[in-house]
Design a protein around this motif. Structure first.
Motif, PDB file in Angstrom:
ATOM      1  N   ARG A 149     -11.657  10.659 -23.940  1.00 17.33           N
ATOM      2  CA  ARG A 149     -10.522  10.661 -24.871  1.00 17.33           C
ATOM      3  C   ARG A 149     -10.939  11.353 -26.158  1.00 17.33           C
ATOM      4  O   ARG A 149     -11.949  11.012 -26.761  1.00 17.33           O
ATOM      5  N   ASP A 203      -4.677  21.535 -27.080  1.00 21.03           N
ATOM      6  CA  ASP A 203      -4.116  21.398 -28.423  1.00 21.03           C
ATOM      7  C   ASP A 203      -5.021  20.507 -29.249  1.00 21.03           C
ATOM      8  O   ASP A 203      -5.876  19.798 -28.707  1.00 21.03           O
ATOM      9  N   ASN A 204      -4.772  20.519 -30.541  1.00 23.42           N
ATOM     10  CA  ASN A 204      -5.418  19.549 -31.416  1.00 23.42           C
ATOM     11  C   ASN A 204      -4.705  18.217 -31.264  1.00 23.42           C
ATOM     12  O   ASN A 204      -3.569  18.148 -30.813  1.00 23.42           O
ATOM     13  N   GLY A 205      -5.376  17.140 -31.625  1.00 24.99           N
ATOM     14  CA  GLY A 205      -4.784  15.811 -31.506  1.00 24.99           C
ATOM     15  C   GLY A 205      -5.294  15.088 -30.273  1.00 24.99           C
ATOM     16  O   GLY A 205      -6.201  15.550 -29.586  1.00 24.99           O
ATOM     17  N   GLU A 206      -4.685  13.940 -30.012  1.00 27.21           N
ATOM     18  CA  GLU A 206      -5.144  13.103 -28.895  1.00 27.21           C
ATOM     19  C   GLU A 206      -5.005  13.823 -27.563  1.00 27.21           C
ATOM     20  O   GLU A 206      -4.003  14.474 -27.290  1.00 27.21           O
ATOM     21  N   GLY A 219     -13.604  15.067 -35.132  1.00 31.17           N
ATOM     22  CA  GLY A 219     -12.841  14.018 -34.463  1.00 31.17           C
ATOM     23  C   GLY A 219     -13.698  13.105 -33.611  1.00 31.17           C
ATOM     24  O   GLY A 219     -14.833  13.421 -33.259  1.00 31.17           O
ATOM     25  N   THR A 239      -9.618  18.056 -34.022  1.00 33.06           N
ATOM     26  CA  THR A 239      -9.195  19.431 -34.320  1.00 33.06           C
ATOM     27  C   THR A 239     -10.331  20.380 -33.989  1.00 33.06           C
ATOM     28  O   THR A 239     -11.509  20.029 -34.067  1.00 33.06           O
ATOM     29  N   ALA A 295      -9.607  11.653 -29.848  1.00 32.76           N
ATOM     30  CA  ALA A 295      -8.713  10.845 -30.675  1.00 32.76           C
ATOM     31  C   ALA A 295      -7.702  11.709 -31.436  1.00 32.76           C
ATOM     32  O   ALA A 295      -7.782  12.944 -31.445  1.00 32.76           O
ATOM     33  N   ASP A 296      -6.762  11.026 -32.097  1.00 27.35           N
ATOM     34  CA  ASP A 296      -5.709  11.694 -32.879  1.00 27.35           C
ATOM     35  C   ASP A 296      -6.267  12.656 -33.922  1.00 27.35           C
ATOM     36  O   ASP A 296      -5.619  13.653 -34.263  1.00 27.35           O
ATOM     37  N   ASP A 297      -7.458  12.361 -34.448  1.00 21.46           N
ATOM     38  CA  ASP A 297      -8.035  13.184 -35.519  1.00 21.46           C
ATOM     39  C   ASP A 297      -8.783  14.414 -34.993  1.00 21.46           C
ATOM     40  O   ASP A 297      -9.398  15.146 -35.762  1.00 21.46           O
TER      41      ASP A 297
END
Length: 165
Positions: free
Chosen positions: A86, A129-132, A71, A92, A88-90
């Motif tokens: 930050r 968590d995973n994600g942003e 990510g 993991t 990002a959304d990707d």
């Protein structure tokens, strides 16, 4: 025993008098008019950037120790001059092993030196968590920190790192 009976009778008389004297015998009707103004409360989450994040450094995570870590990671400043990292959304990584710490580092290698206050590392948060995900920093990171490392303390291994350019 007689004193107790007398006390109970006296108490019953007082209660009866109280309830009778407080009854509404005259049938007076009282109308209460109330104006209700609804307001909406908006909470500002201070852990999130205000406005757009002006990115100053960024890079892509490199997986380590057989984890699925990947990510984009960015370091930047928001409209209120607050500093953030930050993910990002990707983003993991492995989440099943326990706490994964997020460290600013002077290199891609996790070099712990607790006797000297870990001069090459600075813990800035933990993976939730995973994600942003945003991590608010107290100040801009020192220029000596060129990398971010994800470190699993439970397994004592790195999960990934990113060179910040």
């Amino acid at each position: 025993m007689k004193n107790r009976k007398f006390t109970l009778v006296l108490l019953a008389s007082v209660m009866t008098t109280f309830f009778i004297s407080c009854s509404d015998d005259d049938g007076e009707v009282v109308t209460v008019t109330e104006t209700v103004v609804e307001t909406e409360t908006v909470e500002v989450d201070s852990s999130l950037p205000v406005g757009d994040l002006m990115v100053t450094l960024s890079g892509n995570l490199v997986a380590e120790s057989g984890t699925p870590t990947q990510g984009l990671v960015e370091v930047g400043i928001d409209a209120d001059d607050a500093n953030f990292v930050r993910f990002a959304d990707d983003f993991t990584t492995e989440l099943g092993t326990g706490t994964v710490g997020i460290f600013l580092s002077t290199s891609e290698v996790f070099t712990a030196d607790p006797a000297n206050g870990n001069p090459d590392l600075m813990l800035i948060g933990n993976v939730a968590d995973n994600g942003e995900m945003f991590i608010k920093l107290d100040a801009a990171p020192d220029a000596k920190y060129t990398h971010i490392i994800l470190w699993c303390a439970t397994a004592n291994i790195p999960f990934g790192n990113v060179a910040l350019n």
